[in-house]
Design a protein around this motif. Sequence first.
Motif: not given
Lengths: 342, 906
Positions: B489-493, B542, B544-545, B547-548, B552
Amino acid sequence: MHDLQRLRDQALAGLAAAGDETALEAWRIQYLGRKGQVLELLRAIPDLPAAERPAFGQAANALKGELSAAFDERAQAVAQSKLAAELAAEGVDVTLPGRRPQLGRLHPSNQTLREINGIFAAMGFQVYTSPDVETDELNFELLNMPPGHPARDMWDTFYTTTPGVIMRTHTSPGQIHAMRALGPDKPIRVILPGMCYRYEQVTARSEMMFHQVEGLAIGRRITMADLKGVIVEFANQLYGAGRRLRFRCSHFPFTEPSVEADVDCILCRGKGCAICKYTGWLEIMGAGMVHPTVLRNGGYDPAEWSGFAFGMGPERITMLKHGISDIRYFFGNDVRFLEQFG
Amino acid sequence: MTVIRVPLSWLNDFVDIRDLDPIELAERLTLAGLEVEHIRWVGLNPSPRYHVPPERMDEGDGLGWERDKLFVGEITRTERHPDADRLLLATVEYGGVKPMTIITGAPNLRPGDRGLKIAFAVIGARLVDPYAEGTKTMVLKAGKIRGIQSEGMACSEKELGISEEHEGIILLPADAPVGMPLADYLGDAVLEMDLTPNLARNLNILGVAREVAALFNRPLKRVQPELARIAGIVRPEAMPRPDQPAEPFVQIVIEAPDLCPRYTATLIRDVQIGPSPHWVQDRLRKAGVRPINNVVDATNYVMLEWGQPTHAFDYDLLLERAIKAKQGVGTEPVLPPSSSGRSPTEPVLPTIIMRRAKPGETMTTLDGNERQLTPDMLMIADTLGPIAVGGVMGGLETEVNERTRHVLLEAASFDFINNRRTSQALRLPSEATARFSKGISAELTIPAASRCAHMMAELAGGRVVAGVEDCYPLPQHSAVVEITPAEVQRILGMDVPASQIQEILERLEFAVEEIPPPADRAAQRIETLRVTAPWFRLDVSIPADLIEEVARVIGYDQIPTTLMDDALPPQWRNWALESKERVRDLLMGAGLQDSISYALIGAELNRKLLAAQGEPVYDTLAGRAPADAPLPLILDPETLVRLENPLTPAADRLRSTLLGSMVNALAANLRAVGRVALFEIGKVYWPIPGERLPAEPEHVAIALAGPREAGAWLNRNDTLMDFFDLKGVIEELLERLGLLASATFEPATHPLFGPKAARVLLKGKPLGVLGELHPAVRRAFDLPETRAAVAELQLAPLAAAISARQTMQPLSSFPAIKEDLALLVDESVTAEQVEMAIRQAGGSLLRDLVLFDLYRGKQVPAGKKSLAYALTFQADDKTLKDADVEKVRRRIVARLGQTVGAELRG
Ligand SMILES: [Zn+2]
């Protein structure tokens, strides 16, 4: 009395015949001048029998008044027709070209840069710049591309004869510069316009030198949804309201997740044409959430801060806007090209 | 970026996609980060959603094979044409009511052949004209050769628009169903994908199939034994290890495990080298690889399918070398620091050694070139010497050839950074290095080698020796990453529940483990997932990887679009930018065209600028700070910032002055137009002693040439622009920036200019230079014989002025008195001196002063000149009387007489 009537007829006829200022003046002297015929008549009054004097005098004075009025009227008419004739003579062919002031024009790339700067300024992004000649460290290493990293192949690099010093291949090193200059405990919102260089054969579609505008936003609550919002806002302002956008997953070593943004083709409106390679979409920028390693390299704690970055090419935008088919025109400085815009 | 071609028929081996429109498939892959750049249609009509007009399509793309005219056929009888030696008559069954007879000259058909499956076209079929350049279609017409009617045709690849191949007819596999429309049997669409460097795992059919399976939530078909064996295994630690061969056939020594963490060898005995069957060749060609022979084709096939490049050695040649080495010819010491653990036994076995190249070592690679090797390159050697550059290219000497009987198949893993560096250093990019240099899992070696060995045996009639020699000193470990919905949530919103994160990651074959909340919060939902990356994912380390991955698969379009609500950072006035744009606006207002030229120049440009000198004497910074440098700064080209790898000598270093490119632009334009007025605001690059990076000050350059007025019927003034036009522009610029009062112009002597040249200083510090080009410089740049005036100014002092206040002068309401003053002065007296004297004596009553005439000639004595000024006098508090003005005037005349020896004229 008979003479008076004759004189009147004669004078008025003469007045009607006087067509210009000279003739009018001659008439005035002849009839109303000090030695004019009317005054002559008045002067002759004492020679008349006394009984006739009052009536004759009255009639002569009346004639003088009438002739004076007629003269004034006639003089005004003549003056007016003279003015009219003069004005008529001044008539021109209004289709002849005007006398143009010589004003210079803005280079098409600079026009687009001004547009981009303006759109982002309204969103709180300020311009920040960094050098063209850059270190390998800033251009690659601190952007999560250690030496030998395969992603470096995405940028064909001009190396200088000084080891570790290169021509920047993108404006992204500006991210590190900006973070280190403006951070580490303040939010950032900047765009980083500048010239970039690539070791690429110069063709109609690729240049060894071109502008790029990088954007960077860092804060405690910056999300990918915000990134999408900024891109949508930018596209609608630059390309006109109502644009459709498409966001594709992509890869840049300095962002994660990474995204490529496409706008519906401004030429064919998404139907497919040669410009959009029949996809209906035009790539407008690469972007993504700033990679935690890059945040850390810029002095920000990725656990507390997040951010997004994006990059776009003003020349490409300008080519689409003006239907320019060959990128080599931009820095060829041919005034026949430059004078077509702005 | 690496291009791969994925035939959908091949992809369908691993995931069922027959119901998907290729366009839809391509779009979904593109959105997920696997960009499909183009779809090539083979024998199929493009789907209706395909936008590319036929004339823009690839070769053959426009040729959909007609379902009622092109079939799988079978030759049931082949005989010689009774009246033509070189031609054959073949009888073809194709599912029609009766067989047809065709006349053919195909070199791969012989009398007596039967049971061969072919691509059969009946009369009227639309085909590619095999004798035309490119792709021209034709309609097959009935033909008669020496009395016999041909009723159809056996097609080549070229006639079907598959490839340029027209040597022989296509021979289909024996099980091809006779009578099936060819489009259904052989029709295909090939996705041409351009993949980013993080997608090394997807540079193969299986890798793309994995993506398709995850994105469309479909199962991966694990029909091949190799694939079935590793199904569901995530951790490399749990991967099945191969059996050792019962009879050893090779010894492996890895001396450089950092560069080669794993090396495996498999032996295939008794192969018969020959061409591959059509289906293999067909797939290779569609994937962009040229078929060579069954052994090499098998290695390429498996590389394309699994992503593991392998190398086939001729085992007998390796043995011969081993024996030679044993007899003392060799030079390799055999000290296995890390080997497959066997001691060399009798009889002699080949030993394969992974080591760094020795200084000065060379090897002939299989392209026939001798390669100079350096010690940072990984060599594959045996006891006699190098046999391959590891993961880059094999050696000529041990290559498989027509006589090869036994094949030693190498499947190894290499350090990707070293591999990339070596292939770049040797300029040997290949399909193999495209994969190795981006990093592929060491775990891939064994299943891919098994697949390849069995395929080789199948295609070349060989026998796979049971067991694999496997040397694996640096085993791969799984990446384990923890992730929470809060972080997503913090990264993607966007809110993505833990269950959905888990589901998506499992579709991508990650192992996901729920971490229960700590005991004190046991009642809470599970919020932390411990995720183990599957063995083939080396790109995940990590959160972030991950999260991507989540984003996607969900689709970026599902992420909301929001306006930043984060705090607005402190804003500042960007004076530097504002003032640069103000200078730009002023110069445009002065009629100059904005321009941008290349920062990269050739050495000759600076030399040309000094063409007026026999041997150029270059300017130098001479220890001055860049801000104090007098312009122009035409540095010695040898000292400029230089490129190591220029594209052209004309752009191999960075300019130190804008004037070179400016004069170039002037020359180029004057060839096309009569009048040029240009300016550029751009960087110059000055090397600073002791600094790695140059100074990059921004400068302003101006160039004027041609008539003052753009010739037109109203203004036919064709007086040429000169020094004073240029100076006027600069004065106007300075005046508008409030700087004119602090600017001084002094004569300049610089070989760039003729006598009309000046330096401009601002409060005594150098600002720039202006002048008319020296005729020799004009000639060097091929400028026409006309005046050309150029200037270069530093931008920074101009920019610094923008924030300066311009104070209003009160407007007087009393009348002004105008007087003319004509003076006679010596030639040596400057206008500035005269003006200064007038202003000093004129005091506050002198409001304006304009030089309206400068005269030399008959009425003026030799050595003198006449200057005529219009003076305006005015007071703020009263109407000036003639006497007041007369007093000032007398003072002025007196001062002029004292200071510059001026006398009143006439
Ligand atoms: Zn389009």
